[in-house]
Design an enzyme around this catalytic site. Sequence first.
Site, short mmCIF file in Angstrom:
data_model
loop_
_atom_site.label_atom_id
_atom_site.label_comp_id
_atom_site.label_asym_id
_atom_site.label_seq_id
_atom_site.Cartn_x
_atom_site.Cartn_y
_atom_site.Cartn_z
N ARG A 1 1.46 -9.73 8.67
CA ARG A 1 1.49 -9.44 10.11
C ARG A 1 0.58 -10.38 10.89
O ARG A 1 0.86 -10.71 12.05
CB ARG A 1 1.14 -7.99 10.38
CG ARG A 1 2.14 -7.00 9.78
CD ARG A 1 2.06 -5.65 10.43
NE ARG A 1 2.57 -4.59 9.59
CZ ARG A 1 3.85 -4.39 9.29
NH1 ARG A 1 4.77 -5.18 9.78
NH2 ARG A 1 4.21 -3.41 8.49
N SER B 1 -3.59 9.06 8.10
CA SER B 1 -2.86 8.14 7.21
C SER B 1 -1.57 8.79 6.73
O SER B 1 -1.58 9.80 6.02
CB SER B 1 -3.73 7.77 6.00
OG SER B 1 -2.91 7.21 4.98
N LYS C 1 -6.42 -2.88 5.84
CA LYS C 1 -4.97 -3.17 5.70
C LYS C 1 -4.79 -4.32 4.70
O LYS C 1 -5.69 -4.58 3.91
CB LYS C 1 -4.37 -3.48 7.07
CG LYS C 1 -4.39 -2.27 8.01
CD LYS C 1 -3.48 -1.17 7.53
CE LYS C 1 -3.57 0.06 8.39
NZ LYS C 1 -2.84 1.20 7.81
N GLY D 1 0.83 -1.20 0.00
CA GLY D 1 0.00 0.00 0.00
C GLY D 1 0.87 1.25 0.00
O GLY D 1 0.56 2.24 -0.68
N ASP E 1 0.01 -0.70 12.97
CA ASP E 1 0.47 -1.98 12.38
C ASP E 1 0.68 -3.07 13.43
O ASP E 1 0.98 -4.21 13.08
CB ASP E 1 1.77 -1.76 11.61
CG ASP E 1 1.54 -0.93 10.34
OD1 ASP E 1 0.41 -0.92 9.82
OD2 ASP E 1 2.50 -0.28 9.88
#
Length: 439
Positions: free
Chosen positions: A392, A172, A347, A99, A320
């Site tokens: 993740r 963001s 995500k 991203g 994250d």
Amino acid sequence: MSERRVDWISSPAGPLRGELRVPGDKSISHRAVMFASLADGVSRITGFLEGEDTRATARAFVEMGVRIEAPGASERIVHGVGLHGLRAPAVPVDCGNAGTGMRLLAGLLAGQQFDSTLIGDESLSRRPMRRVIEPLAQMGARIDSRPGGLPPLHVSGGQGLRGIDYTLPVASAQVKSAILLAGLYANGETRITEPHPTRDYTERMLATFGWPIEFGAGWARLTGGHRVRATDVVVPADFSSAAFFIVAATLVPGSELVLSSVGMNPRRTGLLQALRAMGADIWPANARELGGEPVADLVVRHAALHGIDVPVEIVADMIDEFPALFVAAAAASGTTRIRGAAELRDKESDRIAVMAQGLRALGIEVEEMPDGATIHGGQIGAGEVDSCGDHRCAMSLSVAGLVARDVVRIRDCANVATSFPDFVLLCNRSGFSIEEARG
Ligand code: S3P
């Protein structure tokens, strides 16, 4: 991006002991390649993340005429072509799973004289791009997407951009950075205000590369038309990659682990605050600066955790790290509540759904909300879980296996190579027991 199907089998093990250094920061590695490519002169990047995501970004610049040498692992020498020196890529620019790659490149390519197309893997092709298309369109850019603002993105060159004064609707760093990158090519001033301050690597790095920029917590402004001056970049170890080991060492009795040279930018370290509030024993030793970023060696010892209400103010600072926090909360006593984290659904996967499903499959009671979850801690059981191809989530679920009653099989882990190719190796060296199995 990874075609292979790989499952992991993570077994109860530990304690975790010794010292290790996780790979370089992903956000900084992407940006270092971008700014070094736009610079006049040669820049050396050390500590570069050799992950699929950041290599995809480097490849994109090679396709746009930048010479990038890799004299050693985690090292790049970038022969910058100057702000206006990029060439039209002959093929669509493939951002893989990233991203950050796609959103930042959308801003940068909006300022070029040539047309370009940005594509990505299956996960990236589902991620919302309207958040960058709209502000960039206000600057005069022309970016066409699939219906719903989904990739591929077709960026028309030669549009003549103008600066804007933009207040971000969601916190963001990627959107902020896309606008700042377009702002380099815009007439006049570009100003940004954020609802919550986010990681400021783009701002810091622009200043390091000699671009006049003013910024503070939650705002930034610059004008177009200056030059990017080559400089060397030292990339610290990625806090997000360290997070799995921080949670693992906290959960396994008898552990004492040192994670060296970890990036400690305050916009990244919200997990430390959350874990400390839960009772964790984590200390930064040798706090110092590396390449203009605060770093420290984190000393993590086992501690019993209890549930908390995660303060909404720190959500952006640990965006994250929620998959890892889900596992910490599952192994803690009592209840942990996460709210104000709807961004997690956009995500690499819907991380609220994937982690809730995974932990439920291991016997943990989890209630899902649109913007978070409530996790009731308990004994993590054995079973089979699906990371849904999210790097993740895969790494976090392997930590769950480490403290589970018995073996946990985690499906679809190949994408861990996007951010942390040697994860299993480092895990097993420090006391985990993970085996790879063909899916
Ligand atoms: C990143 C910003 C964050 C983060 C991502 C990296 C960056 O995304 O989740 O992993 O490098 O700017 P958002 O900007 O979508 O919050």
